[in-house]
Design an enzyme around this catalytic site. Structure first.
Site, mmCIF file in Angstrom:
data_model
loop_
_atom_site.group_PDB
_atom_site.id
_atom_site.type_symbol
_atom_site.label_atom_id
_atom_site.label_comp_id
_atom_site.label_asym_id
_atom_site.label_seq_id
_atom_site.Cartn_x
_atom_site.Cartn_y
_atom_site.Cartn_z
ATOM 1 N N CYS A 198 2.354 32.072 -166.588
ATOM 2 C CA CYS A 198 2.250 32.232 -165.133
ATOM 3 C C CYS A 198 2.401 30.885 -164.434
ATOM 4 C CB CYS A 198 0.937 32.905 -164.755
ATOM 5 S SG CYS A 198 -0.552 32.013 -165.288
ATOM 6 N N CYS B 30 5.652 43.113 -152.119
ATOM 7 C CA CYS B 30 4.979 43.008 -153.417
ATOM 8 C C CYS B 30 4.307 44.331 -153.768
ATOM 9 C CB CYS B 30 3.964 41.876 -153.410
ATOM 10 S SG CYS B 30 2.517 42.178 -152.359
ATOM 11 N N ASP C 170 -11.779 43.031 -150.050
ATOM 12 C CA ASP C 170 -10.857 41.933 -149.721
ATOM 13 C C ASP C 170 -11.278 41.092 -148.520
ATOM 14 O OD1 ASP C 170 -8.516 40.368 -150.039
ATOM 15 O OD2 ASP C 170 -7.461 41.579 -148.584
#
Length: 380
Positions: A194, A97, A134
């Protein structure tokens, strides 16, 4: 200390060091996010990678003494690869990705936050900080939303007016009382593209994700994938971009501001068959610098096997047979058995029957049975 002047100086400096967007918010608890997280936990929608203590995820005072404000940052990353190699029959490729292109974003953002800390500390020696990217306790998205970086989209990503959702997020808790910025109004409107595009229905509704069904999460797991998810995986090796590529707010968004984020095409879109036999040393050398390597090579190899089955790549049959017969890891042996069944052919079928006689692992045997069944269906 003139806090307003300091804030202006921080904003100016942030641009000088390559931070694409910066925002400020209070260190108040994220009460709405707390309710969401509790509901996610009740529904079993969490990935398991998160901080376990929900209170720490929403209350800065539990992880930092006397917090006064939080600085949020965002860096834009590329959405298109220059000179991307094309896979072809006999030489199929997988894909990482976009968030795993280039140098691991944790490294990049931590460096930016460290530079910000040093800048502020020179101005205010008594300043204290706690930065995270994160893997910290706070929910990056909640901080970014309240700090005005962007709005929280139906795809569960922060969407910025300037860069779409192709941004990395980080934040810094501090004891300095900066004036908060205004959040950005939600601009998703009635759009559901989406949700409609999600391959596994992981986006339950706008802003709610069942991580247990999300391909981005599933590519990072280490066990056997359920059959329904194998079918949807395609040639994804790590992560999934579908809920971003389908978003109208991302149309035309492609920024190449940071050289370290530029992908090595042979790493971001690698050949599949060589991944089956890559050594630990080779994997670390080639893929170690990217964020998609954090779980090790096993999930990537499993996903590569599934991708070869997706392409029905006949040239990979000898390599898959070798995995089935020689690999010490049951998940890879079993996934190879299933892949051989999907590809089919005499050699695949014979190898499955042969393996059935010597395999001892019950889960692998189940996959061999599946593979034999798939081969038989192809023969009809």
């Amino acid at each position: 200390m003139n806090v307003k002047q300091l804030k202006d100086e921080i904003i100016t400096y942030s641009k000088e060091i390559g931070i694409d967007k910066i925002g400020f918010t209070t260190a108040d608890p994220f009460t709405e996010m707390k309710n969401r997280l509790i509901r996610q936990q009740e529904l079993g929608y969490q990935s398991g990678f998160e901080e376990k203590d929900i209170e720490k995820r929403v209350d800065p005072s539990l992880i930092f003494e006397e917090p006064k404000s939080i600085i949020a940052i965002a860096l834009a990353y590329p959405s298109r690869m220059n000179d991307a190699p094309k896979g072809k029959k006999g030489e199929r490729r997988g894909i990482f990705c976009r968030a795993s292109w280039g140098v691991d974003y944790h490294t990049i953002l931590r460096d930016k936050l460290r530079q910000l800390e040093q800048f502020i500390a020179e101005k205010v020696p008594e300043a204290r900080f706690k930065s995270m990217v994160d893997t910290g306790e706070l929910v990056d998205r909640a901080v970014a939303e309240r700090a005005g970086i962007g709005w929280s989209g139906k795809n569960c990503s922060i969407i910025t007016p300037e860069f779409g959702s192709y941004v990395y997020l980080g934040e810094m808790i501090t004891n300095l009382p900066f004036e908060p910025d205004e959040p950005i109004e939600d601009q998703c409107g009635s759009c559901t593209k989406c949700l409609d595009a999600c391959p596994t229905g992981a986006l339950v509704q706008g802003g709610q994700l069942n991580a247990q069904r999300c391909i981005a999460f599933l590519t990072q797991t280490k066990g056997f994938l359920e059959d329904e998810f194998r079918v949807e995986l395609g040639n994804r090796l790590y992560g999934c971009d579908t809920c971003q590529t389908s978003c109208p707010k991302n149309k035309g968004m492609n920024f190449h501001f940071h050289e370290e984020m530029e992908p090595n095409p042979e790493i971001a879109k690698p050949k599949l068959t060589p991944l089956l036999t890559i050594s630990n040393r080779e994997f670390k050398e080639d893929f170690g610098p990217v964020s998609g390597s954090w779980r090790g090579k096993k999930p990537i190899q499993r996903n590569a096997i599934i991708a070869l089955a997706h392409f029905k790549e006949e040239s990979a049959v000898p390599d898959l047979i070798k995995v089935l017969t020689d690999d010490p890891r049951p998940v890879l042996r079993g996934t190879a058995a299933w892949a051989l069944g999907k590809i089919g052919g005499t050699d695949a079928k014979e190898s499955l029957h042969k393996a059935e006689k010597t395999e001892r692992d019950p889960e692998v045997l189940k996959e061999i049975e599946k593979g034999i069944s798939l081969c038989s269906m192809k023969a009809k």
